[in-house]
Motif scaffolding. Structure first.
Motif, short mmCIF file in Angstrom:
data_model
loop_
_atom_site.label_atom_id
_atom_site.label_comp_id
_atom_site.label_asym_id
_atom_site.label_seq_id
_atom_site.Cartn_x
_atom_site.Cartn_y
_atom_site.Cartn_z
N ILE A 271 20.26 1.93 26.60
CA ILE A 271 20.67 2.39 25.27
C ILE A 271 22.00 1.73 24.90
CG2 ILE A 271 21.13 4.43 23.85
CD1 ILE A 271 18.31 4.40 25.12
N LYS B 97 17.16 1.73 21.47
CA LYS B 97 17.39 2.84 20.52
C LYS B 97 16.18 2.99 19.60
CE LYS B 97 21.33 4.56 17.85
NZ LYS B 97 21.92 5.47 18.82
N TYR C 100 12.89 9.77 20.35
CA TYR C 100 12.68 9.46 21.77
C TYR C 100 11.47 10.20 22.36
CZ TYR C 100 16.96 6.79 21.75
OH TYR C 100 17.90 5.84 21.49
N ILE D 66 17.65 6.32 32.39
CA ILE D 66 18.31 5.94 31.14
C ILE D 66 19.59 5.22 31.53
CG2 ILE D 66 19.34 6.79 28.99
CD1 ILE D 66 16.29 7.31 29.21
N ILE E 90 19.21 11.88 25.54
CA ILE E 90 17.99 11.05 25.57
C ILE E 90 17.17 11.37 26.83
CG2 ILE E 90 17.14 8.66 25.69
CD1 ILE E 90 19.60 7.91 23.91
N THR F 95 13.31 12.49 26.56
CA THR F 95 12.25 11.67 27.15
C THR F 95 11.69 12.26 28.44
OG1 THR F 95 13.92 10.40 28.33
CG2 THR F 95 13.13 9.47 26.25
#
Ligand code: RM4
Ligand code: MN
Length: 384
Positions: free
Chosen positions: A64, A68, A72, A89, A125, A129
């Motif tokens: 990221i 992006k 997500y 991530i 995120i 996710t």
């Protein structure tokens, strides 16, 4: 015996990085390749090909802001439809003008706040996710003696890490990555495993060290670091790649397959072939085609692991206990020198895959398809 080895190899899970599917290069030139993804969705589609042909690459790491997207959860659902999941991530606090003098260790508190906000966004995120791992690499450091206070920078780093740690949800962790030098050339704020380990130790069990195999000085014994960290419960995973000179990010097992075997032997020996240790690739395919580059890398890790599993541990222990230096060395070398390719081919066939993933991918027509379809738009690369 072979049944156990096959079961361990079937359980092996190698994570590919989304950025390996985009264009990359050196600071001199990024070469554009045909068929390269134009967004994170297309990167996941390519990663799914690697999994489809190898059967052991079911997750993809995101970076990221390179990956992006507006939604997500939608990206994660798309991954699931393709038969893969979202892995680690990776945060990125090294590509904004504000970070010229550092991110979380910057002398300016406003820059530190900006960097921390990004790290916390990465935790969000993870939640969106379903990823359980955050990977932190900091390009922070200095170029000249006296430029900044080495000790104060450690305090700033500790402060940021503890803020991220506090935000990690249940079953989540972060992996702190170290790197000897580059882009900083005098001091680096997390230059080695000892620094990463000390910070993680203070924080607790959700903080572990990640070993990027390209991030050491020449001659460093990486398998020793692996053995030590595993013994302490602090080995969170690997960023695999290989190098001839510095952080070359070449295909893992290409420069030194023997080193990869020695590392995987320590993993096996230390009980590290578990879900607790993430086997991730962190590579760039600057001149070779990207999907086959990933397939080859996955196969290289599989081969090294198979050889490590083949080590006759009883014979080794007996030779070691008896002080039989040459005998002990021979046990390791016998395993290393075994051609495991037939075993891996058999394993693939048993799980309904083609015995040779490289050939199967080449025959699949996937490259011709993406090269024809992916025209227009902007190819993915390092610039986000
Ligand atoms: C760094 C480090 C990180 C990776 C970036 C792109 O050298 O290896 O893991 O995310 O490069
Ligand atoms: Mn890395």
């Amino acid at each position: 015996m072979t049944t156990d080895i096959k079961a361990a190899l079937r359980a092996l899970h190698i994570e590919t990085p989304s950025w390996a599917y985009g264009n990359s290069g050196t600071r001199f030139k990024v070469f554009a390749q045909r068929g390269v993804p134009r967004d994170p969705y297309e990167k996941l589609a390519d990663a799914a090909q690697v999994h489809a042909h190898t059967g052991v690459a079911p997750t993809v790491a995101l970076h990221i802001p390179w990956d992006k997207v507006a939604d997500y959860a939608h990206l994660a659902a798309h991954a699931r439809e393709l038969g893969v999941g979202i892995g680690a991530i990776n945060s990125n606090v090294f590509q904004d003008d504000a970070y010229m003098l550092g991110s979380v260790t910057n002398p300016d508190p406003a820059v530190r706040r900006k960097a921390l906000a990004h790290l916390l966004e990465c935790v969000d995120i993870m939640d969106a996710t379903g990823s359980d791992t955050l990977k932190l690499w900091f390009s922070d450091g200095t170029n000249y003696p006296g430029q900044d206070d080495i000790r104060a920078r450690q305090d700033r780093l500790a402060e940021a890490l503890s803020a991220v740690y506090a935000r990690l949800g249940e079953g989540r962790r972060f992996l702190l990555e170290y790197k000897l030098f580059e882009p900083a050339f005098y001091t680096t704020d997390v230059p080695d495993w000892g620094t990463a380990y000390a910070h993680c130790l203070r924080l607790g069990p959700k903080a572990q060290v990640v070993v990027d195999t390209g991030h050491h000085a020449p001659g460093v014994n990486i398998e020793f670091i692996v053995a030590f960290l595993l013994r302490e419960g602090k080995l969170g995973g690997f960023d695999f790649n290989s190098r001839f000179y510095a952080d070359d990010d070449l295909m893992v097992g290409a420069a030194d397959p023997f080193q990869l075997f020695r590392i995987m032997y320590e993993v096996v020996r230390g009980g590290g072939l578990t879900a607790g240790v993430a086997f991730m690739l962190d590579q760039c395919h600057n001149i070779e085609p990207k999907i086959p580059g990933q397939i080859r890398s996955v196969m290289n890790v599989q081969e090294a692991t198979a050889k490590a599993l083949l080590v006759d541990r009883d014979a080794l222990a007996a030779a070691q206990a008896g002080g039989d230096v040459l005998g002990a060395n021979a046990v390791l070398m016998d395993a290393y020198n075994t051609d495991v390719r037939p075993l891996l081919a058999e394993l693939r066939e048993e799980t309904g895959l083609a015995p040779d993933p490289m050939a199967a991918y080449a025959k699949s027509g996937y490259f011709e398809k993406i090269a024809a379809e992916r025209v227009g738009g902007t190819q993915a690369g390092w610039g986000a």
